[in-house]
Design an enzyme around this catalytic site. Sequence first.
Site, mmCIF file in Angstrom:
data_model
loop_
_atom_site.group_PDB
_atom_site.id
_atom_site.type_symbol
_atom_site.label_atom_id
_atom_site.label_comp_id
_atom_site.label_asym_id
_atom_site.label_seq_id
_atom_site.Cartn_x
_atom_site.Cartn_y
_atom_site.Cartn_z
ATOM 1 N N GLY A 462 37.964 -4.259 -62.298
ATOM 2 C CA GLY A 462 36.789 -5.044 -62.644
ATOM 3 C C GLY A 462 36.313 -5.864 -61.460
ATOM 4 N N THR A 463 37.109 -5.780 -60.400
ATOM 5 C CA THR A 463 36.828 -6.568 -59.213
ATOM 6 C C THR A 463 35.679 -5.999 -58.394
ATOM 7 O OG1 THR A 463 38.643 -5.258 -58.342
ATOM 8 C CG2 THR A 463 39.130 -7.512 -58.938
ATOM 9 N N ALA A 505 40.552 -5.648 -51.003
ATOM 10 C CA ALA A 505 39.232 -5.467 -50.382
ATOM 11 C C ALA A 505 39.367 -5.273 -48.876
ATOM 12 C CB ALA A 505 38.333 -6.660 -50.690
ATOM 13 N N ARG A 622 34.120 -12.721 -44.515
ATOM 14 C CA ARG A 622 32.897 -11.984 -44.796
ATOM 15 C C ARG A 622 32.867 -11.556 -46.263
ATOM 16 N NH1 ARG A 622 29.662 -7.774 -41.831
ATOM 17 N NH2 ARG A 622 30.991 -8.085 -40.022
ATOM 18 N N ILE A 623 31.759 -11.806 -46.918
ATOM 19 C CA ILE A 623 31.604 -11.423 -48.317
ATOM 20 C C ILE A 623 30.947 -10.043 -48.348
ATOM 21 C CG2 ILE A 623 30.583 -12.028 -50.539
ATOM 22 C CD1 ILE A 623 32.795 -13.968 -49.409
ATOM 23 N N ASN A 625 30.019 -8.108 -50.968
ATOM 24 C CA ASN A 625 28.940 -7.925 -51.940
ATOM 25 C C ASN A 625 28.720 -9.268 -52.628
ATOM 26 O OD1 ASN A 625 27.519 -7.484 -54.421
ATOM 27 N ND2 ASN A 625 28.047 -5.321 -54.316
ATOM 28 N N GLY A 698 40.105 -12.318 -55.029
ATOM 29 C CA GLY A 698 40.609 -12.211 -56.403
ATOM 30 C C GLY A 698 41.230 -13.478 -56.940
ATOM 31 N N GLU A 699 41.930 -14.221 -56.095
ATOM 32 C CA GLU A 699 42.671 -15.380 -56.608
ATOM 33 C C GLU A 699 41.965 -16.709 -56.336
ATOM 34 O OE1 GLU A 699 45.609 -13.623 -57.642
ATOM 35 O OE2 GLU A 699 44.731 -11.993 -56.464
#
Lengths: 733, 338, 173
Positions: A462-463, A505, A622-623, A625, A698-699
Amino acid sequence: MTYIGTSISRVDGPAKVTGAAKYAGDTAASDLAYGAVVTSTIAKGRIATIDTGAALRIAGVLDVLTHENRPRMARRTAAYKDFVAPEQGSPFRPLYDDKILFSGQPIALVLAEEWEIARFAATLVRVEYEAEPFATDLQVERERAAAIEQPLKSRGDADKAYGDAAVRHEAEYFIPIEHHNPIELYVSTVLWDGDGKLTVHDKTQGVQNVRDYLCGVFSIKPDKLRVMSPFMGGGFGSGLRPQYEAPLAVLGAQALERSVRLVLTRQQMFALCYRPATIERLALGAQSGGTLESVSHEAIAVTSQYEDFFRNDSGWSGLLYKSANAKYGHRLAHVDLPTPSDMRAPGAATGVYGLECAMDELAVALKLDPIELRLRCYSDRDQHDDVPYTSKKLRECYRQGAAAFGWDRRNPEQRSMRDGSELVGWGMASGVWDAWQVDTAARIVLTANGHAEVASACSDIGTGTHTIMAQVAADLLGLPLEAVTVRLGDSTLPKAPVEGGSWLAASVSHAIAKTADEIRKELWQLAKAMPNSPLAASHLEDIALVDGRIIDKKGNGGGVPITDAMRHGRRDRLECETTNSFAEDKKHARNTHSAIFAEVKVDEELGVIRVTRVVNAVAAGRILNTKTARSQIMGAVVGGIGMALHEETLIDHTLGRMMNSNIAEYHVPVNADIHDIEVIFVDEPDEIINPLGIKGLGEIGIVGVAAAIANAIYHATGKRVRDLPITLDKLLP
Amino acid sequence: MINFQYARATDLADALRQIAAEPGAKFIAGGTNLIDLMKEDVERPPRLIDISRLPLREVEQTRHGGLLIGALVPNSDLAYHPLIERHYPLLASAILAGASAQLRNMASTGGNLLQRTRCYYFYDTATPCNKRTPGSGCAARYGVNRIHAILGTSDACIATHPSDMCVALAALDAQVHVAGPSGGRTLTFADLHRLPGTTPERDTNLAADEIITAVELPERGFAANYSYLKIRDRLSYAFALVSVAAALELEHGTIKEARLALGGVAHKPWRNVSAEAAMRGEPANRATFARAADAILRDAKGFAHNAFKIELARRAILRALSQAAAGTPQSQSVKKIR
Amino acid sequence: MARTRRKRPNGQTIPAPEKITISLTVNGAPRELAVAPWVTLLDALRERLGLTGTKKGCDHGQCGACTVLVDGRRINSCMTFAVMQDGAKVTTVEGLARDGTLHPLQQAFIDHDAFQCGSCTSGQLCSAAGLIAEGRASTVEEIRELMSGNLCRCGAYPNIVAAIQQAMERQRS
């Protein structure tokens, strides 16, 4: 980069909104039998007798498996040790023998033509136990908790420095047992393919971990067993280790020599794993100016009688705050419950909750603004190893978060802000998590029609893994997003770690990047070989793949279309698989950081708490999305609200049994509980951590959220509640 | 879930014939509680008689100016019925405070009255529970009892009735129309549910072969001054820790008539007519309401984890009566407590 | 350990419940099936009709993942027996899109990223369709309250509310 860093919608969105996405329990088979599990009603002892006669008399019941008649399983406990298993101890072996280790333990598997028949027959299995005394209460067992050896070294003399400190704060904070409660039930559908081949559609965060586990437990060759989990209906850590539905479903398939679906009930899921109940003991000593002299942090947590589960609870202050003297400890109380597990930000969600509430209390004692205290203690170095960070924009998180929240309008006095009958409280906290990265493999198949398939055995729980894999592959191959297909959640794909710890990721992106680079080289060679190639004189380091073309960044002209180069080279497809390894770097600490600001409104008379606003400012490199990343942080904030206000597994310690093992009475936030959540991503370029500057998300979104809310509740009410969840009764005098 | 027979009743007489024919048989309408309990193996009916298509879905005005609500009117239809919204907004509000939109679409009026406790032990067949298995003991009494009763408990049982709708119906002095093998009868709402005493396995005073056909509301609806205030562990979709149905009739600031019922605190919706009587003729202010709260909670007794409910109930009563007096009933969607 | 199949004990076999034939109209198509009374509508859809878009999240009416529309009303399909729904018109998530075009809610859920893992999504969508049809929600607070029967453990609630608002606006214009 066309796609990386943008807000494109999930590539698997259409499959999920139309119901087309097939989860583990959705797989059809013509020869499907159904399983139902019988679980123990006592917490400790042994099965004296188990009578399956009545169950077997039900028409449609195919078999009832118990420890007495199940197919063969490995005897060595080592065979049950999965990739994520604790180092110390022996994993639980379902249906292995007559021993009862916890209430809710599976003790029989009923197999039937239909699931309703199996469920009915399961109620007819008669069990007699020889019960033994048990213990389930951390508050009682804490005295017997044993210290674990852990790598965090103390610094200086924390006790002495605490004694000498001008301002001291010492307290215990408590986090109860919490359950992940993903919406999807744990399920395994085992397809009996004949020739001894099995395809296991399992709800898991790591298909290869489950494959290796099942192959070990059942002595199956890896090429005879495939584990699939292309869609996973939420894990939050509960699916890192193989759960018992998988081995039981395989047992059933082997016994019947046909396909089996085993869906656990919500109640049964409560006996899989959980966030351990933990007492966080904090002692902070400071100079009156607001610099820390001493930090002592000890965690006391539950684990099972058969495995030592623990994570880093106590060491987070060493990453956040300067203190010459520090002492860390972790003790484990062994109780007759299943082994705890990772649950979103394991160790940090609990440890930082204690630390950040303690910092708030210290700020009150020092009469300092809580942000100001944190800035005065700000640490530019990881004090455990005395190294700098690859990047750390926590100051920016404080600044941008405070600005967005309007923190400067906060009246520091408790009970000073009101909205009619409600007290208003503003609280904040810091968050920190690791930016791990793990060696991961990926395969790219580029076909001459300009389509690429990118594959790795990782998971998308779902990530948004499907989406970021497509983005990275599209950008690095110079293809439109629509020309990229992603495959994951299949144990036959290139090696990938379990999806956890926020490492996926970065890990899978670099595996794709490295593989794409090999493809780039091959395409360049093909393009150079073309007659009159515009790239004839080019150098590899100047070659890029852009808009479907192989171009020379230094040269003129439009380069060569990828499809032309492949056709000319008579290559229908280019296939490449590589494993990316990250260089070891002991000279830097790798972490993500955050600053969380929360507004609560508390009805003064009734204690009803509403979390009306949360701002979470995150620095995480860096993101990839911005849309899915925002969702991830927002969802983690919702989890943090649950942790702060709602979530607690209630155990009857005279029965040794979890009593609210359902999602009506184990409360998680509902839509009405959630108001405004703002997510800020602080710009954090990081050229050291890895080539793409990725850290993982995620965390970090949940770390500190419960503390910010608890601190806001204190600010609103003047009442310091240290035991989670902060239910309204704790605010009534 | 055990194997059971299923049949649909063709009419009321058929339903009564069928239920009389097989001991242990049960009616099913909405199913939202019965199916839940059957899946837990708590309810084990050998036969289900489906009454969901019987013509009991009307809401009609009575000759006495009240309303007759068919037992099969779904909870959501009832809450949104124009006559209920206009004349009995306390009932509408209480219904909307309970469960979820989906469950309210399924659940019937009669079924809501007959829903069973949410006590953890009642639901878990691995534990003792006198309500589920008479004589096995009450594990809740010395166990996890944060959600349990503070009024009207017995040594045998400390469970609560979970309904919100029933709290409003109790406050409104509703009556329950019942059909049985020997004809019909009418129960006052107070007489429908029982206290646990030594027979907690019996929730109501209905006989096993009786069926609820309708709920009747008297004319008095308290539409001007009412509030349903539900306090729970999250802001929606959770059972009440404490809920209060408050209804007043005021004349120049003086209380002409008062109704006060509590949910989440007892084995039945809790009313105390003397607490209400004491409010009549008094000014509608916090002092009056505090006396009423003290009166209704006089015999309240807490257990290890739920003693807070006594003080919580006191405050919620004060608040709900204040909301009612001010004509500012609690909204079920805007979560700020007025 | 030697594997020995357990022998069926002596004595009578207790027969499985008799199946009852029912007719449903599912996503516009007539379907006939024979089910035992203890089969819920949810299990009939998932395990008998192959419509696995509808999810089982708790099987006890506590999560809303199994929400479908029956005769236009949203219900928890885990809390009703299929035999009770004989003759009903059922719409599942698979029936929301028309002629290959996503339902405005489906598109809005994608646009607003109103899901992560996706296991509550079918229920959220059917519930939202029911909500809009009911016409009882216009404010954000009302949407939140009337969507509270659908848990989302990934915590997508604000995005779900935004998506529903978008779909409502599209429908109005």
